[in-house]
Design a protein around this motif. Structure first.
Motif, PDB file in Angstrom:
ATOM      1  N   MET A   1      33.473 -25.473  -5.465  1.00  0.00           N
ATOM      2  CA  MET A   1      33.413 -24.158  -5.983  1.00  0.00           C
ATOM      3  C   MET A   1      31.928 -23.423  -5.739  1.00  0.00           C
ATOM      4  SD  MET A   1      36.457 -23.177  -6.362  1.00  0.00           S
ATOM      5  CE  MET A   1      35.916 -21.667  -7.021  1.00  0.00           C
ATOM      6  N   GLY A   2      31.060 -24.106  -5.925  1.00  0.00           N
ATOM      7  CA  GLY A   2      29.724 -23.946  -5.637  1.00  0.00           C
ATOM      8  C   GLY A   2      29.421 -23.279  -4.260  1.00  0.00           C
ATOM      9  N   LEU A   3      29.849 -23.920  -3.380  1.00  0.00           N
ATOM     10  CA  LEU A   3      29.750 -23.580  -2.061  1.00  0.00           C
ATOM     11  C   LEU A   3      30.406 -22.228  -1.635  1.00  0.00           C
ATOM     12  CD1 LEU A   3      30.340 -27.101  -0.343  1.00  0.00           C
ATOM     13  CD2 LEU A   3      28.088 -25.656  -0.455  1.00  0.00           C
ATOM     14  N   LEU A   4      31.675 -21.920  -2.424  1.00  0.00           N
ATOM     15  CA  LEU A   4      32.288 -20.654  -2.307  1.00  0.00           C
ATOM     16  C   LEU A   4      32.260 -19.673  -3.275  1.00  0.00           C
ATOM     17  CD1 LEU A   4      35.678 -22.803  -1.964  1.00  0.00           C
ATOM     18  CD2 LEU A   4      34.284 -22.035  -0.001  1.00  0.00           C
ATOM     19  N   TRP A   5      31.514 -19.973  -4.325  1.00  0.00           N
ATOM     20  CA  TRP A   5      31.150 -19.235  -5.514  1.00  0.00           C
ATOM     21  C   TRP A   5      30.808 -17.670  -5.343  1.00  0.00           C
ATOM     22  CZ3 TRP A   5      33.097 -20.459 -10.235  1.00  0.00           C
ATOM     23  CH2 TRP A   5      32.585 -19.963 -11.028  1.00  0.00           C
ATOM     24  N   LEU A   6      29.662 -17.319  -4.837  1.00  0.00           N
ATOM     25  CA  LEU A   6      29.374 -16.075  -4.548  1.00  0.00           C
ATOM     26  C   LEU A   6      28.800 -15.778  -3.091  1.00  0.00           C
ATOM     27  CD1 LEU A   6      27.092 -15.319  -7.884  1.00  0.00           C
ATOM     28  CD2 LEU A   6      29.477 -14.393  -7.397  1.00  0.00           C
ATOM     29  N   SER A   7      29.461 -16.474  -2.340  1.00  0.00           N
ATOM     30  CA  SER A   7      29.066 -16.518  -0.978  1.00  0.00           C
ATOM     31  C   SER A   7      30.012 -14.985  -0.617  1.00  0.00           C
ATOM     32  CB  SER A   7      29.784 -17.470  -0.332  1.00  0.00           C
ATOM     33  OG  SER A   7      29.337 -18.815  -0.668  1.00  0.00           O
ATOM     34  N   THR A   8      30.839 -14.627  -1.325  1.00  0.00           N
ATOM     35  CA  THR A   8      31.250 -13.361  -0.984  1.00  0.00           C
ATOM     36  C   THR A   8      30.508 -12.123  -0.925  1.00  0.00           C
ATOM     37  OG1 THR A   8      32.273 -13.152  -3.315  1.00  0.00           O
ATOM     38  CG2 THR A   8      33.667 -14.205  -1.884  1.00  0.00           C
ATOM     39  N   VAL A   9      29.430 -12.185  -1.889  1.00  0.00           N
ATOM     40  CA  VAL A   9      28.518 -11.327  -1.955  1.00  0.00           C
ATOM     41  C   VAL A   9      27.729 -10.672  -0.969  1.00  0.00           C
ATOM     42  CG1 VAL A   9      26.848 -10.191  -3.685  1.00  0.00           C
ATOM     43  CG2 VAL A   9      28.318 -11.502  -4.685  1.00  0.00           C
ATOM     44  N   PRO A  10      26.954 -11.465  -0.200  1.00  0.00           N
ATOM     45  CA  PRO A  10      26.140 -10.882   0.834  1.00  0.00           C
ATOM     46  C   PRO A  10      27.198 -10.559   1.986  1.00  0.00           C
ATOM     47  CG  PRO A  10      25.868 -13.358   0.746  1.00  0.00           C
ATOM     48  CD  PRO A  10      26.666 -12.976  -0.413  1.00  0.00           C
ATOM     49  N   LEU A  11      28.406 -11.174   2.279  1.00  0.00           N
ATOM     50  CA  LEU A  11      29.251 -10.739   3.102  1.00  0.00           C
ATOM     51  C   LEU A  11      29.984  -9.219   2.911  1.00  0.00           C
ATOM     52  CD1 LEU A  11      31.147 -14.159   3.759  1.00  0.00           C
ATOM     53  CD2 LEU A  11      29.600 -12.968   5.325  1.00  0.00           C
ATOM     54  N   THR A  12      30.287  -9.283   1.580  1.00  0.00           N
ATOM     55  CA  THR A  12      30.734  -7.829   1.196  1.00  0.00           C
ATOM     56  C   THR A  12      29.933  -6.910   1.323  1.00  0.00           C
ATOM     57  OG1 THR A  12      32.485  -8.911  -0.299  1.00  0.00           O
ATOM     58  CG2 THR A  12      32.165  -6.706  -0.698  1.00  0.00           C
ATOM     59  N   ASN A  13      28.722  -6.919   0.869  1.00  0.00           N
ATOM     60  CA  ASN A  13      27.578  -6.009   0.738  1.00  0.00           C
ATOM     61  C   ASN A  13      27.492  -5.724   2.169  1.00  0.00           C
ATOM     62  OD1 ASN A  13      27.433  -6.005  -1.822  1.00  0.00           O
ATOM     63  ND2 ASN A  13      25.788  -6.525  -2.234  1.00  0.00           N
ATOM     64  N   GLY A  14      27.410  -6.715   3.010  1.00  0.00           N
ATOM     65  CA  GLY A  14      27.169  -6.615   4.613  1.00  0.00           C
ATOM     66  C   GLY A  14      27.976  -5.693   5.293  1.00  0.00           C
ATOM     67  N   ILE A  15      29.184  -5.802   4.858  1.00  0.00           N
ATOM     68  CA  ILE A  15      30.520  -4.988   5.434  1.00  0.00           C
ATOM     69  C   ILE A  15      30.199  -3.676   4.853  1.00  0.00           C
ATOM     70  CG2 ILE A  15      33.073  -4.715   5.293  1.00  0.00           C
ATOM     71  CD1 ILE A  15      33.421  -7.548   5.106  1.00  0.00           C
ATOM     72  N   VAL A  16      29.791  -3.199   3.705  1.00  0.00           N
ATOM     73  CA  VAL A  16      29.433  -1.903   3.354  1.00  0.00           C
ATOM     74  C   VAL A  16      28.584  -1.520   3.943  1.00  0.00           C
ATOM     75  CG1 VAL A  16      28.989  -0.577   1.144  1.00  0.00           C
ATOM     76  CG2 VAL A  16      30.568  -2.421   0.929  1.00  0.00           C
ATOM     77  N   ALA A  17      27.473  -2.107   4.097  1.00  0.00           N
ATOM     78  CA  ALA A  17      26.438  -1.539   5.076  1.00  0.00           C
ATOM     79  C   ALA A  17      26.589  -1.174   6.583  1.00  0.00           C
ATOM     80  CB  ALA A  17      25.057  -2.752   5.236  1.00  0.00           C
ATOM     81  N   ASN A  18      27.592  -2.050   7.124  1.00  0.00           N
ATOM     82  CA  ASN A  18      28.123  -1.779   8.628  1.00  0.00           C
ATOM     83  C   ASN A  18      28.816  -0.550   8.399  1.00  0.00           C
ATOM     84  OD1 ASN A  18      26.470  -3.947   9.474  1.00  0.00           O
ATOM     85  ND2 ASN A  18      28.237  -5.345   9.455  1.00  0.00           N
ATOM     86  N   MET A  19      29.743  -0.483   7.457  1.00  0.00           N
ATOM     87  CA  MET A  19      30.754   0.745   7.503  1.00  0.00           C
ATOM     88  C   MET A  19      29.979   1.864   7.353  1.00  0.00           C
ATOM     89  SD  MET A  19      33.870  -0.515   4.976  1.00  0.00           S
ATOM     90  CE  MET A  19      35.200  -1.550   5.453  1.00  0.00           C
ATOM     91  N   PHE A  20      28.939   2.068   6.299  1.00  0.00           N
ATOM     92  CA  PHE A  20      28.307   3.352   5.795  1.00  0.00           C
ATOM     93  C   PHE A  20      26.642   3.498   6.087  1.00  0.00           C
ATOM     94  CE2 PHE A  20      32.241   2.534   3.318  1.00  0.00           C
ATOM     95  CZ  PHE A  20      32.887   3.700   3.808  1.00  0.00           C
ATOM     96  N   GLY A  21      26.165   2.646   6.658  1.00  0.00           N
ATOM     97  CA  GLY A  21      24.957   2.423   6.686  1.00  0.00           C
ATOM     98  C   GLY A  21      24.124   2.098   5.243  1.00  0.00           C
ATOM     99  N   VAL A  22      22.861   2.012   5.510  1.00  0.00           N
ATOM    100  CA  VAL A  22      22.102   1.817   4.096  1.00  0.00           C
ATOM    101  C   VAL A  22      21.715   2.849   3.130  1.00  0.00           C
ATOM    102  CG1 VAL A  22      21.236  -0.446   5.324  1.00  0.00           C
ATOM    103  CG2 VAL A  22      19.983   1.624   5.378  1.00  0.00           C
TER     104      VAL A  22
END
Length: 408
Positions: A323-344
């Motif tokens: 679960m540690g390997l999967l725990w907050l790995s979602t955070v940089p991916l999700t924030n990265g998608i938002v950045a790609n969608m709308f810029g920074v």
């Protein structure tokens, strides 16, 4: 080395920002992840059922998410360092009040209201957005992954430290010491001074007027992939808060002592360092929505395996590692998608909106876990919900893409 190649390296201001963000996240999230260890001693001392403490933490998570878009808007307008410093002040006050909370309403005020507001200013959305703005687009995912991993290291260090403090000095003194540590966030905030990255080869100067909060909301909520992404983040919040708050109690119910749950959470923090950094690295090379589908699917499989296999100390530790390997790995991916969608330019605010759904999930994962336990004496319904939500998390990311909607 060409100029374009050299431009992708981390600048000195960005390195200082990464160091400051690392320590701030380590303190903020490390202290926060230890709250589950206070459930049993505080409930026993004041004869509370599990729902009292669970509701306060659930309120904390919900308020954290509800305030996050507004905290993000302030950070976008006035800068991250001021917002983070104010968050450090609130965090310190909240922990000191929590140390003298002998009633449910005072616990709701301190652990729920004040610390919830503090976390909105000292956690992922504000800090990762600041890092994302300062990093070269090709290194943005890695930079966010490095900062995210720091929060996990804080969890790894703070959890056994918190347990030792509670055992040796009592839960109240442990919270006072945590408040002293949280106060370090205030001077660390002044390390967040790296400017927004600009392409040195670009001759275009944007004269577009700044969008209002209402205009940004309209653009975001008219984009369906953004809505699906937000719904997927709800799953993450439900699962991590349920496990973070209630797994130590679940293990005590099954005859384990408090140290077993602490080691579980520490292993989650340790291996989340690897998970979040790897997610940021892979997110720069592969489809982020596809990576998120794998993460949520593997979480569901891990939970099923944990419940199906005999419950032993080693099965708990293996579950914590996975679960540690999967725990907050979602955070940089999700924030990265938002950045790609709308810029920074509006990243902090928009990440805050997505994070609100994460915290809605956190509210229900924390509160319903305690309610389920008080009514039935077990967590069976919430375990089942966690598995179903993993499947939901896989499904919704079929409809997420990273296509740009708004340019920087």
């Amino acid at each position: 080395m060409t100029a374009s190649q050299d431009d992708t390296r981390f600048s000195k201001p960005l390195i200082y920002m990464l160091i400051g963000s690392a320590f701030i996240l380590a303190l903020s999230l490390g202290i926060r992840h230890g709250f589950g260890l206070y459930l049993v001693p505080m409930s026993h001392e004041f004869s509370w059922n599990h729902q009292v403490f669970s509701l306060a933490i659930a309120m904390q998570n919900l308020l954290w998410g509800a305030v996050q878009p507004f905290t993000g808007a302030l950070a976008d307008k006035y800068g991250s360092k001021i917002v983070v410093a104010v968050g450090g002040v609130l965090y310190t006050i909240g922990l000191l009040l929590m140390s003298v909370s002998s009633s449910a309403w005072l616990l709701d005020l301190s652990a729920g209201l004040i610390i919830g507001m503090a976390l909105s200013a000292t956690s992922f959305s504000v800090l990762l957005s600041a890092v994302g703005r300062a990093a070269h687009p090709s290194r943005r995912g890695m930079a966010m992954g490095i900062a995210s991993a720091a929060g996990s290291f804080g969890q790894f260090i703070m959890l056994p430290t918190t347990l030792l403090l509670i055992k040796n000095f009592g839960w109240s003194s442990a919270l006072v010491i945590s408040a002293i540590l949280a106060a370090l966030i205030i001077p660390l905030a002044w390390m967040l001074k790296a400017p927004m990255y600009t392409d040195p080869n670009s001759k275009q100067v944007s004269h577009k007027p700044a969008l209002s909060f209402k205009q940004i909301l309209k653009i975001a909520f008219s984009h369906k992939p953004f809505i699906w992404l937000a719904l997927g983040f709800l799953v993450c919040g439900f699962q991590v808060v349920f496990l973070g708050i209630h797994l130590p109690g679940y293990l005590i119910d099954h005859g384990f002592d408090a140290s077993t749950g602490t080691v579980f959470l520490a292993l989650v923090g340790l291996f989340n360092i690897v998970g979040t950094y790897s997610a940021g690295f892979l997110g720069d090379k592969f489809s982020k929505p596809h990576l998120l589908m794998w993460l949520y699917g593997l979480r569901g499989i891990a939970i099923i395996a944990f419940l199906a296999l005999p419950l032993t100390t080693w099965s708990v530790y293996i579950f914590g590692t996975v679960m540690g390997l999967l725990w907050l790995s979602t955070v940089p991916l999700t924030n990265g998608i938002v950045a790609n969608m709308f810029g920074v330019k509006y990243l902090t605010m928009l990440s805050g909106i997505v994070f609100f759904t994460h915290q809605v999930g956190s509210f229900f994962g924390g509160w319903l876990g305690g309610l389920n336990h008080d009514i039935t004496g077990n967590y069976n319904i919430i375990w089942a919900c966690s598995i179903v939500l993993s499947a939901f998390g896989v499904l919704v990311h079929f409809f997420v893409n990273e296509k740009a909607v708004v340019d920087d």
